[in-house]
Write an enzyme that holds these catalytic residues in place. Sequence first.
Site, PDB file in Angstrom:
ATOM      1  N   ASP A  81       0.944  -1.045  -0.023  1.00 36.05           N
ATOM      2  CA  ASP A  81       0.036   0.048  -0.055  1.00 36.05           C
ATOM      3  C   ASP A  81       0.933   1.118   0.104  1.00 36.05           C
ATOM      4  O   ASP A  81       1.788   1.346   0.697  1.00 36.05           O
ATOM      5  CB  ASP A  81      -0.960  -0.044   1.260  1.00 36.05           C
ATOM      6  CG  ASP A  81      -1.923   1.065   1.400  1.00 36.05           C
ATOM      7  OD1 ASP A  81      -2.349   1.509   0.160  1.00 36.05           O
ATOM      8  OD2 ASP A  81      -2.449   1.541   2.337  1.00 36.05           O
ATOM      9  N   ASN A 254     -10.084   0.302   1.360  1.00 38.06           N
ATOM     10  CA  ASN A 254      -9.124   0.537   2.196  1.00 38.06           C
ATOM     11  C   ASN A 254      -9.294   0.444   3.761  1.00 38.06           C
ATOM     12  O   ASN A 254      -9.728   1.631   3.983  1.00 38.06           O
ATOM     13  CB  ASN A 254      -7.723   1.156   1.764  1.00 38.06           C
ATOM     14  CG  ASN A 254      -6.987   0.761   0.711  1.00 38.06           C
ATOM     15  OD1 ASN A 254      -7.278  -0.394  -0.206  1.00 38.06           O
ATOM     16  ND2 ASN A 254      -5.813   1.270   0.295  1.00 38.06           N
ATOM     17  N   THR A 257      -7.560   2.602   9.898  1.00 36.81           N
ATOM     18  CA  THR A 257      -7.928   3.367  11.185  1.00 36.81           C
ATOM     19  C   THR A 257      -8.695   2.687  12.076  1.00 36.81           C
ATOM     20  O   THR A 257      -8.688   2.419  13.219  1.00 36.81           O
ATOM     21  CB  THR A 257      -8.615   4.631  10.568  1.00 36.81           C
ATOM     22  OG1 THR A 257      -7.637   5.547  10.187  1.00 36.81           O
ATOM     23  CG2 THR A 257      -8.818   5.488  11.846  1.00 36.81           C
TER      24      THR A 257
HETATM   25  P1  13P Z   1      -8.395   4.660   6.779  1.00 37.77           P
HETATM   26  O1  13P Z   1      -7.552   5.677   7.550  1.00 37.77           O
HETATM   27  O2  13P Z   1      -9.773   5.221   6.588  1.00 37.77           O
HETATM   28  O3  13P Z   1      -8.442   3.349   7.478  1.00 37.77           O
HETATM   29  O4  13P Z   1      -7.938   4.393   5.371  1.00 37.77           O
HETATM   30  C1  13P Z   1      -6.738   3.530   5.267  1.00 37.77           C
HETATM   31  C2  13P Z   1      -6.220   3.490   3.915  1.00 37.77           C
HETATM   32  O5  13P Z   1      -6.675   4.236   3.026  1.00 37.77           O
HETATM   33  C3  13P Z   1      -4.940   3.048   3.685  1.00 37.77           C
HETATM   34  O6  13P Z   1      -4.443   3.054   2.253  1.00 37.77           O
END
Ligand code: 13P
Length: 325
Positions: A81, A254, A257
């Site tokens: 990622d 994704n 968080t």
């Molecule tokens: P969040 O912060 O909403 O979990 O998104 C994570 C993300 O997009 C990782 O690439």
Amino acid sequence: MRLSTIDLLKAAYARHALGAFNVCNLEQVHGLFRGAARARAPIIVQFTRVIRSYAHPLVLEKMLQAAEAIYPEVVFAAHLDHGDEAACGEAIESGHYASVMIDASHLPFEQNVAVTKRVAEKAHAHGLTVEAELGQLKGIEDAMSHEVKEAILTDPAKAEEFVARTGCDSLAVAIGTSHGAYKFSGKQRLHFERLAEIQERLPEFPLVLHGGSAVPQAEIERINAAGGALDASASGVSQSELARAIGLGVTKVNIGTDGRLIWTRVHREFLRDRPKEFDFMAPGKMYMEEYAAFVASKCHALGSAGSAFDALSKAKTETVRSLTR
Ligand code: 13P
């Protein structure tokens, strides 16, 4: 069992979205695979550059190999990622990933095209799938990312041109979400008209929603009741928004968080309620279970629950990759 990311995306398109979970330790890996096994959902396991430098790429890969052996029924793909060109190159050559995300979205359009095209050519030569990004999400993904103060929404016409010129296999679009717990201000939510326009220009092409965490209010309240000081206005993407986005081409969502919020709540409550304890395994076990329950319910929300076998049978056998070494 590992599958190629592109096969998972193709099997999912317009039916459901794949949960793409950012994980960094053994508790999260167990929780993720348990949750996916319970929901019988295909998943994407993803690591960022920061996670790779925190845990070491080899530790992460060995954890995935172990998870593959312990939970053989789980259908998954391993993904890098938010890579830059160097990190993508490393991941491609390591042979441990099915796909990489090249994030050159902070560069001017022509440079983003050039970098993404180079990474796509290299990745394709090694049989990997490439996710790219056009537009910018507000917030910061991790310590190595560029902090973005103002979002730049994806331009649908540019998205069509970008995909044609770069040869990327999926596209992360900026349609109003942001990374982290503070996604929306006031009444502003997702820009569905823009997403619909992007889908019209890129029919059947998998779109990716970054910043997909739900940031449940109850989680924030429990963290704060146990000594946290998170802004109570924090909020994320709702289940109905996810369903609408999936109908408009979003095929991968994704989520990082939400996993960190559960970790914070479990550990804060544990330490508050058991001031005499100092064992990391007791809260670790609780976290594994809580994270597994979260992953299973998220897969239901994304519509991917129950489709692991389906994804497996749709995947062409010649692209089924066994990367265990
Ligand atoms: P969040 O912060 O909403 O979990 O998104 C994570 C993300 O997009 C990782 O690439």
